[in-house]
Write a protein that holds these residues in place. Structure first.
Motif, PDB file in Angstrom:
ATOM      1  N   PRO A 194      50.250  50.114  45.800  1.00  0.00           N
ATOM      2  CA  PRO A 194      49.243  48.495  46.565  1.00  0.00           C
ATOM      3  C   PRO A 194      47.799  48.062  45.625  1.00  0.00           C
ATOM      4  O   PRO A 194      47.519  49.135  46.648  1.00  0.00           O
ATOM      5  CB  PRO A 194      49.938  47.158  47.951  1.00  0.00           C
ATOM      6  CG  PRO A 194      50.630  48.914  47.382  1.00  0.00           C
ATOM      7  CD  PRO A 194      50.718  49.825  47.238  1.00  0.00           C
ATOM      8  N   PRO A 195      47.205  47.733  45.776  1.00  0.00           N
ATOM      9  CA  PRO A 195      45.830  47.507  45.556  1.00  0.00           C
ATOM     10  C   PRO A 195      45.131  47.062  46.798  1.00  0.00           C
ATOM     11  O   PRO A 195      45.302  45.319  47.694  1.00  0.00           O
ATOM     12  CB  PRO A 195      45.372  46.314  44.756  1.00  0.00           C
ATOM     13  CG  PRO A 195      47.079  45.580  44.455  1.00  0.00           C
ATOM     14  CD  PRO A 195      47.405  45.960  44.847  1.00  0.00           C
ATOM     15  N   LEU A 196      44.797  48.601  48.063  1.00  0.00           N
ATOM     16  CA  LEU A 196      44.064  47.776  49.599  1.00  0.00           C
ATOM     17  C   LEU A 196      43.326  46.281  49.236  1.00  0.00           C
ATOM     18  O   LEU A 196      42.699  46.470  50.564  1.00  0.00           O
ATOM     19  CB  LEU A 196      44.093  49.508  49.187  1.00  0.00           C
ATOM     20  CG  LEU A 196      43.647  49.617  50.725  1.00  0.00           C
ATOM     21  CD1 LEU A 196      44.366  49.212  51.817  1.00  0.00           C
ATOM     22  CD2 LEU A 196      43.303  50.839  51.317  1.00  0.00           C
ATOM     23  N   GLU A 197      42.383  46.590  47.936  1.00  0.00           N
ATOM     24  CA  GLU A 197      40.754  46.592  47.931  1.00  0.00           C
ATOM     25  C   GLU A 197      41.651  44.716  47.955  1.00  0.00           C
ATOM     26  O   GLU A 197      40.657  43.774  48.322  1.00  0.00           O
ATOM     27  CB  GLU A 197      39.853  46.446  46.188  1.00  0.00           C
ATOM     28  CG  GLU A 197      40.848  45.890  45.217  1.00  0.00           C
ATOM     29  CD  GLU A 197      41.632  46.486  45.082  1.00  0.00           C
ATOM     30  OE1 GLU A 197      42.437  46.174  43.670  1.00  0.00           O
ATOM     31  OE2 GLU A 197      42.477  47.927  45.833  1.00  0.00           O
ATOM     32  N   ALA A 198      42.146  44.337  47.928  1.00  0.00           N
ATOM     33  CA  ALA A 198      42.925  43.244  48.873  1.00  0.00           C
ATOM     34  C   ALA A 198      42.927  41.986  49.498  1.00  0.00           C
ATOM     35  O   ALA A 198      43.222  41.412  50.297  1.00  0.00           O
ATOM     36  CB  ALA A 198      44.028  42.643  47.372  1.00  0.00           C
ATOM     37  N   LEU A 199      42.438  43.554  50.456  1.00  0.00           N
ATOM     38  CA  LEU A 199      42.914  42.971  52.090  1.00  0.00           C
ATOM     39  C   LEU A 199      41.579  42.467  52.528  1.00  0.00           C
ATOM     40  O   LEU A 199      41.704  41.699  53.544  1.00  0.00           O
ATOM     41  CB  LEU A 199      43.073  44.799  53.094  1.00  0.00           C
ATOM     42  CG  LEU A 199      44.051  45.342  52.971  1.00  0.00           C
ATOM     43  CD1 LEU A 199      44.255  46.051  53.824  1.00  0.00           C
ATOM     44  CD2 LEU A 199      45.600  44.159  53.671  1.00  0.00           C
ATOM     45  N   VAL A 200      40.605  42.758  51.858  1.00  0.00           N
ATOM     46  CA  VAL A 200      39.019  42.061  52.335  1.00  0.00           C
ATOM     47  C   VAL A 200      39.046  40.504  51.006  1.00  0.00           C
ATOM     48  O   VAL A 200      39.238  39.961  49.884  1.00  0.00           O
ATOM     49  CB  VAL A 200      38.068  42.937  51.703  1.00  0.00           C
ATOM     50  CG1 VAL A 200      36.893  41.655  52.376  1.00  0.00           C
ATOM     51  CG2 VAL A 200      38.367  44.152  52.479  1.00  0.00           C
ATOM     52  N   LEU A 241      41.473  34.196  51.302  1.00  0.00           N
ATOM     53  CA  LEU A 241      42.154  34.929  49.610  1.00  0.00           C
ATOM     54  C   LEU A 241      41.554  35.833  48.956  1.00  0.00           C
ATOM     55  O   LEU A 241      40.097  35.698  49.567  1.00  0.00           O
ATOM     56  CB  LEU A 241      42.076  33.762  48.740  1.00  0.00           C
ATOM     57  CG  LEU A 241      43.433  32.938  48.492  1.00  0.00           C
ATOM     58  CD1 LEU A 241      43.252  31.341  47.910  1.00  0.00           C
ATOM     59  CD2 LEU A 241      44.708  33.294  48.755  1.00  0.00           C
ATOM     60  N   PRO A 242      41.152  36.923  48.541  1.00  0.00           N
ATOM     61  CA  PRO A 242      40.710  37.768  47.405  1.00  0.00           C
ATOM     62  C   PRO A 242      39.407  36.893  46.266  1.00  0.00           C
ATOM     63  O   PRO A 242      40.004  36.451  46.336  1.00  0.00           O
ATOM     64  CB  PRO A 242      41.052  38.930  47.363  1.00  0.00           C
ATOM     65  CG  PRO A 242      42.147  38.338  47.707  1.00  0.00           C
ATOM     66  CD  PRO A 242      42.367  37.558  48.014  1.00  0.00           C
ATOM     67  N   GLY A 243      38.125  37.171  46.522  1.00  0.00           N
ATOM     68  CA  GLY A 243      37.596  36.822  45.525  1.00  0.00           C
ATOM     69  C   GLY A 243      38.487  36.955  44.252  1.00  0.00           C
ATOM     70  O   GLY A 243      38.957  37.666  44.116  1.00  0.00           O
TER      71      GLY A 243
END
Length: 129
Positions: free
Chosen positions: A59-65, A72-74
């Motif tokens: 999964p896209p780990l960067e979605a946690l920020v 919600l992610p940018g």
């Protein structure tokens, strides 16, 4: 974790870090993480690659920020979210990104997948290299 939380954690780990100013500057490093995960997935699908096949569904780990107020992610992450949702079999993931309610549900699903992912070791290994 919000962009502010990320900044605070990085400053906690390295007290010599200055104030981040505009927190959008974390967008580029998060985009790099997203690109690396996309490349890992592609490698995992290549039968000649040593990357374990299970990583094709990372999964896209960067979605946690996430953005503080929205949680919600940018929107800059949408391509990574769409790519992952397509892997999961979503027929029209682009449409989910258009409506906040649908985007929120998609992000919640992705956050659950991130939490459930059993092996982030390939990212740890790459980070150390």
């Amino acid at each position: 974790m919000s962009y502010g939380d990320l900044d605070a954690e990085l400053r906690r780990r390295d007290p010599s870090r200055g104030d981040a100013g505009l927190l959008q500057k974390y967008g580029q490093p998060l985009g790099i993480i997203g690109t690396v995960i996309e490349e890992i997935r592609a490698e995992a699908l290549d039968e000649t690659s040593p990357v374990p096949r299970v990583n094709a569904m990372m999964p896209p780990l960067e979605a946690l920020v996430v953005r503080g107020r929205e949680r919600l992610p940018g929107k800059g992450i949408n391509d990574f979210l769409i790519s992952y949702l397509r892997l999961l079999g979503e027929k029209t993931p682009e449409d989910l990104m258009l409506r906040e309610k649908d985007r929120r549900a998609a992000v919640e699903r992705i956050h659950a997948d991130i939490k459930d992912w059993q092996d982030w070791s390939i990212l740890e290994k790459l980070a150390r290299e």
